[in-house]
Motif scaffolding. Structure first.
Motif, PDB file in Angstrom:
ATOM      1  N   ALA A  93       0.840  -1.206   0.000  1.00 56.33           N
ATOM      2  CA  ALA A  93       0.000   0.000   0.000  1.00 56.33           C
ATOM      3  C   ALA A  93       0.870   1.249   0.000  1.00 56.33           C
ATOM      4  CB  ALA A  93      -0.915  -0.021   1.220  1.00 56.33           C
ATOM      5  N   VAL A  94       1.934   1.233   0.799  1.00 60.00           N
ATOM      6  CA  VAL A  94       2.842   2.391   0.828  1.00 60.00           C
ATOM      7  C   VAL A  94       3.404   2.652  -0.566  1.00 60.00           C
ATOM      8  CG1 VAL A  94       5.066   3.232   1.688  1.00 60.00           C
ATOM      9  CG2 VAL A  94       3.430   2.231   3.281  1.00 60.00           C
ATOM     10  N   SER A  95       3.839   1.607  -1.232  1.00 55.55           N
ATOM     11  CA  SER A  95       4.427   1.855  -2.572  1.00 55.55           C
ATOM     12  C   SER A  95       3.339   2.276  -3.553  1.00 55.55           C
ATOM     13  CB  SER A  95       5.209   0.645  -3.090  1.00 55.55           C
ATOM     14  OG  SER A  95       4.378  -0.484  -3.074  1.00 55.55           O
ATOM     15  N   TYR A  96       2.133   1.748  -3.425  1.00 55.59           N
ATOM     16  CA  TYR A  96       1.046   2.207  -4.311  1.00 55.59           C
ATOM     17  C   TYR A  96       0.767   3.693  -4.055  1.00 55.59           C
ATOM     18  CZ  TYR A  96      -3.505   3.011  -6.382  1.00 55.59           C
ATOM     19  OH  TYR A  96      -4.538   3.552  -7.124  1.00 55.59           O
ATOM     20  N   LEU A  97       0.638   4.065  -2.782  1.00 58.67           N
ATOM     21  CA  LEU A  97       0.325   5.458  -2.451  1.00 58.67           C
ATOM     22  C   LEU A  97       1.431   6.393  -2.945  1.00 58.67           C
ATOM     23  CD1 LEU A  97      -1.270   4.642   0.938  1.00 58.67           C
ATOM     24  CD2 LEU A  97      -2.242   6.370  -0.565  1.00 58.67           C
ATOM     25  N   LYS A  98       2.690   5.920  -2.828  1.00 56.29           N
ATOM     26  CA  LYS A  98       3.800   6.762  -3.276  1.00 56.29           C
ATOM     27  C   LYS A  98       3.811   6.912  -4.798  1.00 56.29           C
ATOM     28  CE  LYS A  98       7.020   6.504   0.579  1.00 56.29           C
ATOM     29  NZ  LYS A  98       8.287   5.999   1.136  1.00 56.29           N
ATOM     30  N   SER A  99       3.102   6.013  -5.484  1.00 56.43           N
ATOM     31  CA  SER A  99       3.059   6.111  -6.962  1.00 56.43           C
ATOM     32  C   SER A  99       2.021   7.145  -7.410  1.00 56.43           C
ATOM     33  CB  SER A  99       2.688   4.743  -7.558  1.00 56.43           C
ATOM     34  OG  SER A  99       1.288   4.495  -7.346  1.00 56.43           O
ATOM     35  N   LEU A 100       1.175   7.605  -6.469  1.00 59.19           N
ATOM     36  CA  LEU A 100       0.131   8.573  -6.841  1.00 59.19           C
ATOM     37  C   LEU A 100       0.748   9.961  -7.013  1.00 59.19           C
ATOM     38  CD1 LEU A 100      -2.760   7.547  -4.384  1.00 59.19           C
ATOM     39  CD2 LEU A 100      -2.560   6.981  -6.825  1.00 59.19           C
ATOM     40  N   PRO A 101       0.270  10.765  -7.974  1.00 60.71           N
ATOM     41  CA  PRO A 101       0.780  12.136  -8.133  1.00 60.71           C
ATOM     42  C   PRO A 101       0.398  12.982  -6.930  1.00 60.71           C
ATOM     43  CG  PRO A 101      -1.127  11.787  -9.547  1.00 60.71           C
ATOM     44  CD  PRO A 101      -0.790  10.454  -8.929  1.00 60.71           C
ATOM     45  N   LYS A 102       1.156  14.046  -6.639  1.00 64.82           N
ATOM     46  CA  LYS A 102       0.904  14.850  -5.429  1.00 64.82           C
ATOM     47  C   LYS A 102      -0.503  15.464  -5.477  1.00 64.82           C
ATOM     48  CE  LYS A 102       3.301  19.108  -7.008  1.00 64.82           C
ATOM     49  NZ  LYS A 102       3.393  18.741  -8.423  1.00 64.82           N
ATOM     50  N   GLU A 103      -1.021  15.719  -6.688  1.00 70.64           N
ATOM     51  CA  GLU A 103      -2.350  16.328  -6.822  1.00 70.64           C
ATOM     52  C   GLU A 103      -3.452  15.406  -6.275  1.00 70.64           C
ATOM     53  OE1 GLU A 103       0.428  18.207  -9.486  1.00 70.64           O
ATOM     54  OE2 GLU A 103      -0.134  16.084  -9.224  1.00 70.64           O
ATOM     55  N   LYS A 104      -3.136  14.163  -5.992  1.00 73.24           N
ATOM     56  CA  LYS A 104      -4.156  13.254  -5.432  1.00 73.24           C
ATOM     57  C   LYS A 104      -4.073  13.191  -3.908  1.00 73.24           C
ATOM     58  CE  LYS A 104      -5.531  10.625  -9.357  1.00 73.24           C
ATOM     59  NZ  LYS A 104      -5.741   9.338 -10.016  1.00 73.24           N
ATOM     60  N   ALA A 157     -10.889   1.995   7.383  1.00 72.65           N
ATOM     61  CA  ALA A 157      -9.657   2.775   7.184  1.00 72.65           C
ATOM     62  C   ALA A 157      -8.580   1.919   6.533  1.00 72.65           C
ATOM     63  CB  ALA A 157      -9.158   3.307   8.531  1.00 72.65           C
ATOM     64  N   GLU A 158      -8.391   0.706   7.014  1.00 76.39           N
ATOM     65  CA  GLU A 158      -7.345  -0.166   6.445  1.00 76.39           C
ATOM     66  C   GLU A 158      -7.539  -0.325   4.931  1.00 76.39           C
ATOM     67  OE1 GLU A 158      -4.792  -1.818   9.689  1.00 76.39           O
ATOM     68  OE2 GLU A 158      -4.673  -1.558   7.515  1.00 76.39           O
ATOM     69  N   ILE A 159      -8.760  -0.594   4.531  1.00 79.01           N
ATOM     70  CA  ILE A 159      -9.026  -0.872   3.113  1.00 79.01           C
ATOM     71  C   ILE A 159      -8.958   0.396   2.260  1.00 79.01           C
ATOM     72  CG2 ILE A 159     -10.915  -1.519   1.523  1.00 79.01           C
ATOM     73  CD1 ILE A 159     -11.522  -3.794   3.553  1.00 79.01           C
ATOM     74  N   THR A 160      -9.576   1.463   2.732  1.00 83.47           N
ATOM     75  CA  THR A 160      -9.638   2.659   1.876  1.00 83.47           C
ATOM     76  C   THR A 160      -8.309   3.417   1.838  1.00 83.47           C
ATOM     77  OG1 THR A 160     -10.567   3.924   3.725  1.00 83.47           O
ATOM     78  CG2 THR A 160     -12.127   2.953   2.168  1.00 83.47           C
ATOM     79  N   LEU A 161      -7.555   3.396   2.928  1.00 84.21           N
ATOM     80  CA  LEU A 161      -6.256   4.082   2.876  1.00 84.21           C
ATOM     81  C   LEU A 161      -5.315   3.306   1.967  1.00 84.21           C
ATOM     82  CD1 LEU A 161      -5.770   5.332   6.561  1.00 84.21           C
ATOM     83  CD2 LEU A 161      -6.928   6.435   4.642  1.00 84.21           C
ATOM     84  N   ALA A 162      -5.359   1.977   2.052  1.00 83.81           N
ATOM     85  CA  ALA A 162      -4.514   1.154   1.161  1.00 83.81           C
ATOM     86  C   ALA A 162      -4.924   1.360  -0.297  1.00 83.81           C
ATOM     87  CB  ALA A 162      -4.642  -0.313   1.525  1.00 83.81           C
ATOM     88  N   ALA A 163      -6.185   1.764  -0.502  1.00 80.44           N
ATOM     89  CA  ALA A 163      -6.694   1.933  -1.876  1.00 80.44           C
ATOM     90  C   ALA A 163      -6.341   3.294  -2.464  1.00 80.44           C
ATOM     91  CB  ALA A 163      -8.204   1.752  -1.892  1.00 80.44           C
ATOM     92  N   GLY A 164      -5.852   4.232  -1.604  1.00 78.70           N
ATOM     93  CA  GLY A 164      -5.438   5.524  -2.164  1.00 78.70           C
ATOM     94  C   GLY A 164      -6.334   6.696  -1.825  1.00 78.70           C
ATOM     95  N   PHE A 165      -7.314   6.488  -0.912  1.00 75.33           N
ATOM     96  CA  PHE A 165      -8.074   7.647  -0.410  1.00 75.33           C
ATOM     97  C   PHE A 165      -7.132   8.399   0.529  1.00 75.33           C
ATOM     98  CE2 PHE A 165     -12.305   6.790  -2.006  1.00 75.33           C
ATOM     99  CZ  PHE A 165     -12.276   5.436  -2.275  1.00 75.33           C
ATOM    100  N   THR A 166      -6.888   9.678   0.302  1.00 74.55           N
ATOM    101  CA  THR A 166      -5.840  10.356   1.088  1.00 74.55           C
ATOM    102  C   THR A 166      -6.405  11.299   2.139  1.00 74.55           C
ATOM    103  OG1 THR A 166      -5.750  12.059  -0.627  1.00 74.55           O
ATOM    104  CG2 THR A 166      -4.150  10.218  -0.785  1.00 74.55           C
ATOM    105  N   SER A 167      -7.680  11.097   2.479  1.00 71.36           N
ATOM    106  CA  SER A 167      -8.298  11.861   3.564  1.00 71.36           C
ATOM    107  C   SER A 167      -9.396  11.004   4.171  1.00 71.36           C
ATOM    108  CB  SER A 167      -8.882  13.178   3.015  1.00 71.36           C
ATOM    109  OG  SER A 167      -9.402  13.947   4.064  1.00 71.36           O
ATOM    110  N   PHE A 168      -9.543  11.117   5.508  1.00 67.79           N
ATOM    111  CA  PHE A 168     -10.465  10.211   6.219  1.00 67.79           C
ATOM    112  C   PHE A 168     -11.140  10.983   7.337  1.00 67.79           C
ATOM    113  CE2 PHE A 168     -11.591   5.773   6.538  1.00 67.79           C
ATOM    114  CZ  PHE A 168     -11.958   5.563   7.859  1.00 67.79           C
TER     115      PHE A 168
END
Ligand SMILES: CCC[C@H]1O[C@@H](n2cnc3c(N)ncnc32)[C@H](O)[C@@H]1O
Length: 483
Positions: free
Chosen positions: A35-46, A159-170
């Protein structure tokens, strides 16, 4: 482990995590390192934190709707429409009520029935049932950050599922997603569950992934006195900071008197930053969120737009970082995508016509800030002392004795003795202070304000005023005048 406002032991978290990830089949999709590597692959605008920081620096106010439907394809089309036609700066994914109560079996049935009938039979998106991979399709189909909005006392698996999926606010918190939403969930449990969420967000932060957390400021959305909403928002910010959260948005629900609402957001911003710093949290980025009116709306769409447009004004005055935009269909139910997008455009128009004007009497705002600040300090300092220096312990004890209290809440863990009412200019005052720890100066301020209204309306200060105020806005005015 004894419940207190202390950062969790990592092994305690890992042990609980096994149980959380096994509580539904989609939990096994969660792999933290992946999940960390997936999230780090997202552009900063996300990243919500990036967009919030930029808006804060540029003194711009961001717009965000609420939205969630149970069929994944439909939900993606809805969010794309709100981004394109509504101009949303941050998108939501509003979660359905079954998921909010961890009733994933019923949520699954809701998905299947919605697919069979070809229409939405859940009142939001059941993210846990879809799991990480499917939720990532949402993130990859839009260009702006997406926030999870819900009302879940136990949001650990969500939280576990949606944060790993790339939602960046909770959104949410151990107080604000319990007291207004649940009847029988103890604060000890909901605070513990949300310490888990904040610890997980802190773990992402330690790995270079900044997730934004947001407290649900409006609470019950019915005449909530600003000092109650602000005090609870600051307490949740302190809880989150202790667990390692680095980006926190404190919220507030529009009450209707423009001066009071602007003053409330100013105090919210200033005191959140002051209290975090005074407890040694110097690296948490704080932003403010105004929710358009959360009480009963007029059915007539033209009048509903008036409530929404009026609600945008305090955001301009206080330079709130974000507005959660209501829609003209608020009184009838979940809005159409067209109404939701139109409300975003309405709000943008008001923002852009007002942000070049300086039209408010700053002295009146400062007078209001003074009383709100006095009340907030009284509440927070009392919570701190009854907790013997611990805000978690203090919160549980304060709610048990009414030193902290939320009007019109379903929870049996709040005394419900405090009673608000509007004054003659529609500002929310106290009809009954309950056990709130206010001194005579504060109490006489409120009494004087209510006497002004009683004199104007030629009637005694009474509970009837409270009832009149609850329905006033849906009937077309701010103060519930006698018939
Ligand atoms: C704080 C929650 C109440 C507000 O949240 C809106 N709301 C709830 N669920 C959805 C949804 N699935 N899509 C769009 N708005 C939604 C309601 O209308 C109300 O304003």
């Amino acid at each position: 482990m004894v419940l207190k406002n202390k950062k969790w032991d990592h092994n305690y978290f890992l042990k609980m995590r096994e149980e959380v990830l096994n509580s539904w089949e989609t939990g096994k999709e969660v792999n933290f390192e992946e999940a960390v590597s997936y999230l780090k692959s997202l552009p900063k605008e996300k990243y919500a934190d990036y967009v919030l920081k930029k808006a804060d620096e540029e003194k711009r106010t961001l717009l965000q709707p609420r939205a969630g439907v149970p069929i994944l394809r439909e939900h993606i089309l809805l969010l794309q429409y709100l981004q394109k036609e509504g101009g949303a700066d941050i998108l939501p994914t509003t979660i359905d009520s079954y998921t909010r109560q961890n009733r994933y079996r019923e949520a699954q049935i809701g998905i299947e029935e919605s697919l069979r009938e070809g229409k939405s039979l859940l009142n939001g998106f059941p993210a846990v049932n879809y799991g990480v991979k499917a939720c990532r399709e949402i993130i990859e189909s839009v260009d702006v950050p997406v926030e999870i909005r819900h009302g879940t006392p136990d949001a650990r698996l969500l939280a576990e599922i949606t944060l790993a999926a790339g939602f960046t606010s909770f959104e949410g918190g151990g107080i604000t997603y319990n007291i207004p939403y649940a009847k029988d969930v103890s604060l000890e449990n909901s605070i513990l569950y949300w310490q888990y969420v904040d610890y997980l967000v802190g773990l992402y932060a330690e790995n270079g992934v900044i997730i934004n957390r947001e407290s649900f400021g409006p609470l019950t959305g019915t005449l909530v006195p600003p000092s109650i909403s602000i005090s609870i928002g600051i307490i949740e910010a302190l809880f989150a900071a202790e667990q390692g959260v680095k980006s926190f948005s404190v919220g507030y629900g529009q009450c209707g008197n423009v001066i009071q609402d602007a003053a409330a957001i100013n105090v919210l911003d200033r005191l959140t930053k002051e209290y975090l710093a005074s407890f040694g949290y110097y690296d948490v980025h704080i932003t403010t969120v105004l929710h358009h009116f959360m009480g009963g709306f007029p059915e007539d769409e033209a009048r509903a737009y008036a409530v929404i447009s009026l609600g945008t004004i305090p955001a301009v005055l206080s330079k709130a970082t974000k507005i959660i935009v209501k829609t003209p269909q608020e009184a009838v139910g979940i809005p159409s995508k067209e109404a939701n997008a139109a409300a975003l455009r309405n709000t943008r128009q008001v923002l852009q016509m007002l942000d070049c004007q300086d039209f408010i009497d700053k002295n009146k705002v400062q007078e209001e800030e003074y009383i709100i600040e006095r009340e907030v300090r009284s509440i927070l300092n009392t919570v701190y002392s009854v907790g013997e220096g611990d805000f978690v312990l203090g919160t549980v004890r304060a709610f048990a004795s009414g030193l902290l209290d939320v009007p019109f809440a379903p929870s049996r863990f709040t005394l419900g003795r405090v009673m608000p009412v509007r004054d003659n200019e529609g500002a929310v005052r106290f009809f009954d202070f309950g056990n709130l720890p206010f001194d005579e100066e504060i109490k006489s301020f409120h009494r004087k304000k209510l006497e002004e209204r009683a004199k104007y309306e030629k009637r005694e200060i009474s509970f009837q005023m409270v009832l009149d105020d609850i329905y006033a806005i849906s009937k077309g005015r701010l103060v519930g005048r006698p018939r």
